[in-house]
Enzyme design. Structure first.
Site, mmCIF file in Angstrom:
data_model
loop_
_atom_site.group_PDB
_atom_site.id
_atom_site.type_symbol
_atom_site.label_atom_id
_atom_site.label_comp_id
_atom_site.label_asym_id
_atom_site.label_seq_id
_atom_site.Cartn_x
_atom_site.Cartn_y
_atom_site.Cartn_z
ATOM 1 N N ASP A 8 0.830 -1.088 -0.045
ATOM 2 C CA ASP A 8 0.176 -0.010 0.361
ATOM 3 C C ASP A 8 1.119 1.197 0.025
ATOM 4 O O ASP A 8 2.123 1.758 0.712
ATOM 5 C CB ASP A 8 -0.978 0.205 1.153
ATOM 6 C CG ASP A 8 -1.405 1.885 1.369
ATOM 7 O OD1 ASP A 8 -2.709 0.990 0.592
ATOM 8 O OD2 ASP A 8 -1.472 1.872 2.011
ATOM 9 N N GLU B 120 1.308 -0.386 -4.633
ATOM 10 C CA GLU B 120 0.849 0.546 -5.238
ATOM 11 C C GLU B 120 1.482 1.804 -4.679
ATOM 12 O O GLU B 120 1.528 2.252 -4.097
ATOM 13 C CB GLU B 120 -0.445 0.968 -4.531
ATOM 14 C CG GLU B 120 -1.338 1.474 -4.689
ATOM 15 C CD GLU B 120 -2.456 2.806 -3.384
ATOM 16 O OE1 GLU B 120 -3.257 2.725 -4.010
ATOM 17 O OE2 GLU B 120 -1.314 2.712 -2.358
ATOM 18 N N HIS C 78 -11.056 -0.592 -4.738
ATOM 19 C CA HIS C 78 -12.140 -0.104 -3.507
ATOM 20 C C HIS C 78 -10.919 1.005 -3.133
ATOM 21 O O HIS C 78 -12.050 2.137 -2.763
ATOM 22 C CB HIS C 78 -11.475 -0.843 -2.257
ATOM 23 C CG HIS C 78 -10.342 -1.180 -2.373
ATOM 24 N ND1 HIS C 78 -8.587 -0.997 -3.122
ATOM 25 C CD2 HIS C 78 -9.475 0.723 -0.824
ATOM 26 C CE1 HIS C 78 -8.289 -0.338 -2.145
ATOM 27 N NE2 HIS C 78 -8.236 -0.421 -0.767
#
Ligand code: NOJ
Length: 539
Positions: A201, A256, A322
């Protein structure tokens, strides 16, 4: 250079947002046993890897992207035994499982931060980024993702701490070797459990510019990633992580990364450099969600990435996740051409070079959800911005209209399993509203209809898997009318041509070859219907 074969290049990944996937115990929140109960249908779809967004212990300020214990499962999702069962059940079906690794920041409830904020001098103080204020204000002008300032003042010790995201997500200090060693140990712990990789992340935010200089720009707070993104030591840290944690495991690692350009993606994924397997491509989704539909621009971005990375690096490709609205609602037409546009993006996703990532619900053509009041929203970004602006005197209705249009909750509504109450997601009261269109759009209806979006995805996935050219082949864009995206994938004498109509007009184009799959019954070989997609084999 030809592409090197790897299982993670051939795999199709399915992203599960556990909170919204399937609730097995009626508490309104999806859980791990709920996922186990649905593995067979995912297997039938043909996906190889399940990516679970965070399921760790967390106060859930940002739905798990605020972790308070990296080695524990949040009780709302089940127990560690449930996780192990999920892992075994997935493995026994030949599917792998990857976890989300959120290490740019922790929760403010993580024991490290609880200790860190107690005094200016304790072993955990330097796990985070603490600074004195300047002239009675924050240490610099950095704006945050979910709040105006990226700094919060902590009265206990009279200093500010940095949080690029919400105040409950303090940034870790990667300059501290002890922090990096903690991250290595967390990765080793999960790999020993048998998981198959990680999605990392916000990983190119881990290194901040020395001295934490102000961002350029007017205004008290400037949200610009210039000093906390892609700072060069980030590559050093990733390489160290690779050497310490990943190098001896054949796992999938995907980063990411904000503001990623082709050259950055190559630097991250070039195997010779030893960082990650791949980074997500976001330039296309970032532009069309902010700017709107523009077929030319979409083609330009994708072609630049396809040709730029081939033989040099690797990307993860997604049109939904998401954090994004659903592409069928934002670029497609979810009213008049919902099924056609859903299938068109399936065709695009599964014929590009790069590991395809599906997001739960896209395989049944789910659309964006909207809610009528701010109370029905959960996204920390939506709620914080609304509160801050209303507190500053803005008109609540105007602010609500603005945050509603950008909320990440659009893509987070519960999975639509069938036409029964709450879409079959829960027997209780769902944590976030179910999209009322579930009576029409749901898995059961998709399974029953051979022409459904689900069966199209299943066929496209199968086609990709049996066609090495669609995975490894060189990408060659073809000259075509503005509304069409036409390209070939070429590998070892095999050539496939993909013809996509990105508009709602009928467009003439001379097609040839053996038609392998398409989203219309073709009546005129040389004219494409609105949002028509076709895959041909040429030789
Ligand atoms: C990216 C995640 O995808 C998003 O959901 C989260 O809010 C931020 N990183 C912070 O962890």
């Amino acid at each position: 250079m030809p592409e090197q074969r790897q299982w993670w290049k051939e795999a199709v990944v399915y992203q599960i947002y556990p909170k919204s996937f399937n609730d097995s115990n009626g508490d309104g929140v999806g859980d791990l046993p709920g996922i186990v109960a649905r593995l067979d249908v995912l297997k039938m779809l043909g996906v190889d890897v399940l990516w679970l967004t965070p399921i760790y212990a967390s106060p859930e300020v940002d739905n798990g992207y605020d972790i308070s214990d990296y080695r524990a499962i949040h009780p709302q999702f089940g127990t560690m035994a449930d996780f192990e069962q999920l892992l075994n059940e997935a493995h026994s079906r030949g599917m792998r499982v990857i976890m989300d690794l959120v290490v740019n920041h922790t929760s403010d409830q993580h024991p490290w931060f609880i200790e860190s904020r107690k005094s200016r001098d304790n072993p955990y103080r330097d796990y985070y980024i603490w600074r004195d204020g300047k002239n009675g204000r924050e240490p610099n002008n950095w704006g945050g993702h979910f709040t105006q300032s990226a700094w919060s003042f902590d009265a206990a010790t009279g200093q500010y701490y940095l949080h690029i995201f919400s105040p409950q997500q303090p940034d870790l200090n990667w300059e501290n070797p002890a922090v990096r060693a903690e991250v290595d140990a967390i990765i080793a712990w999960w790999l020993a459990k048998g998981i198959d990789g990680f999605r990392l992340d916000a990983i190119n935010l881990i290194s901040k510019a020395p001295g934490l200089p102000d961002n350029a720009g007017a205004g008290r707070y400037v949200f610009a990633i210039e000093h906390f993104c892609k700072e060069p030591r980030f590559h050093t840290y990733l390489h160290e992580l690779h050497q310490a944690a990943f190098a001896h495991h054949d796992v999938l690692t995907v980063g990411e990364c904000a503001d990623l350009q082709v050259a950055d993606a190559i630097a991250i994924s070039d195997p010779a450099r030893g960082e990650l397997n791949m980074a997500f491509l976001f330039e296309h989704t970032n532009y069309y969600h902010k700017v709107g539909k523009d077929a030319q621009r979409l083609k330009e971005i994708l072609t630049r990435w396809q040709t730029g990375l081939h033989g040099r690096g690797w990307a993860g490709i997604a049109f939904n996740n998401h954090d994004q609205p659903r592409v069928v609602s934002s670029f497609g037409d979810d009213i008049r051409f919902r099924v056609e546009t859903a299938k068109l993006f399936a065709t695009l996703l599964l014929t590009l070079e790069g590991t395809p990532f599906l997001y739960q619900g896209e395989e049944i053509g789910m659309t964006d959800a909207t809610y009528a009041t701010i109370e029905e929203y959960n996204d920390v970004g939506t709620v914080n911005v609304y509160r801050e602006q209303v507190a500053a005197g803005a008109d609540p209705q105007v602010v609500f209209a603005a945050v509603r249009a950008t909320s990440r909750d659009r893509g987070r509504s519960p999975y639509q399993w069938d036409a029964t109450a709450n879409a079959g997601f829960t027997t209780g009261s769902p944590w976030i509203g179910v999209n009322p269109n579930y009576r029409e759009i749901n898995l059961a209806a998709n399974l029953a209809d051979p022409a459904s979006v689900f069966h199209y995805y299943r066929q496209m996935i199968a086609l990709r898997k049996r066609t090495p050219a669609l995975i490894y082949g060189e990408f060659i864009a073809q000259a075509a009318p503005a509304a069409l995206y036409v390209y070939q994938r070429l590998d070892q004498g095999q050539c496939y041509q993909i013809v996509l109509n990105l508009s709602e007009q009928r467009v003439a184009y001379p097609c040839m070859g053996d038609l392998l799959i398409g989203n219309y019954a073709v009546t005129d070989q040389n004219r494409l219907q609105p949002y028509e997609a076709r895959v041909y084999r040429l030789v």
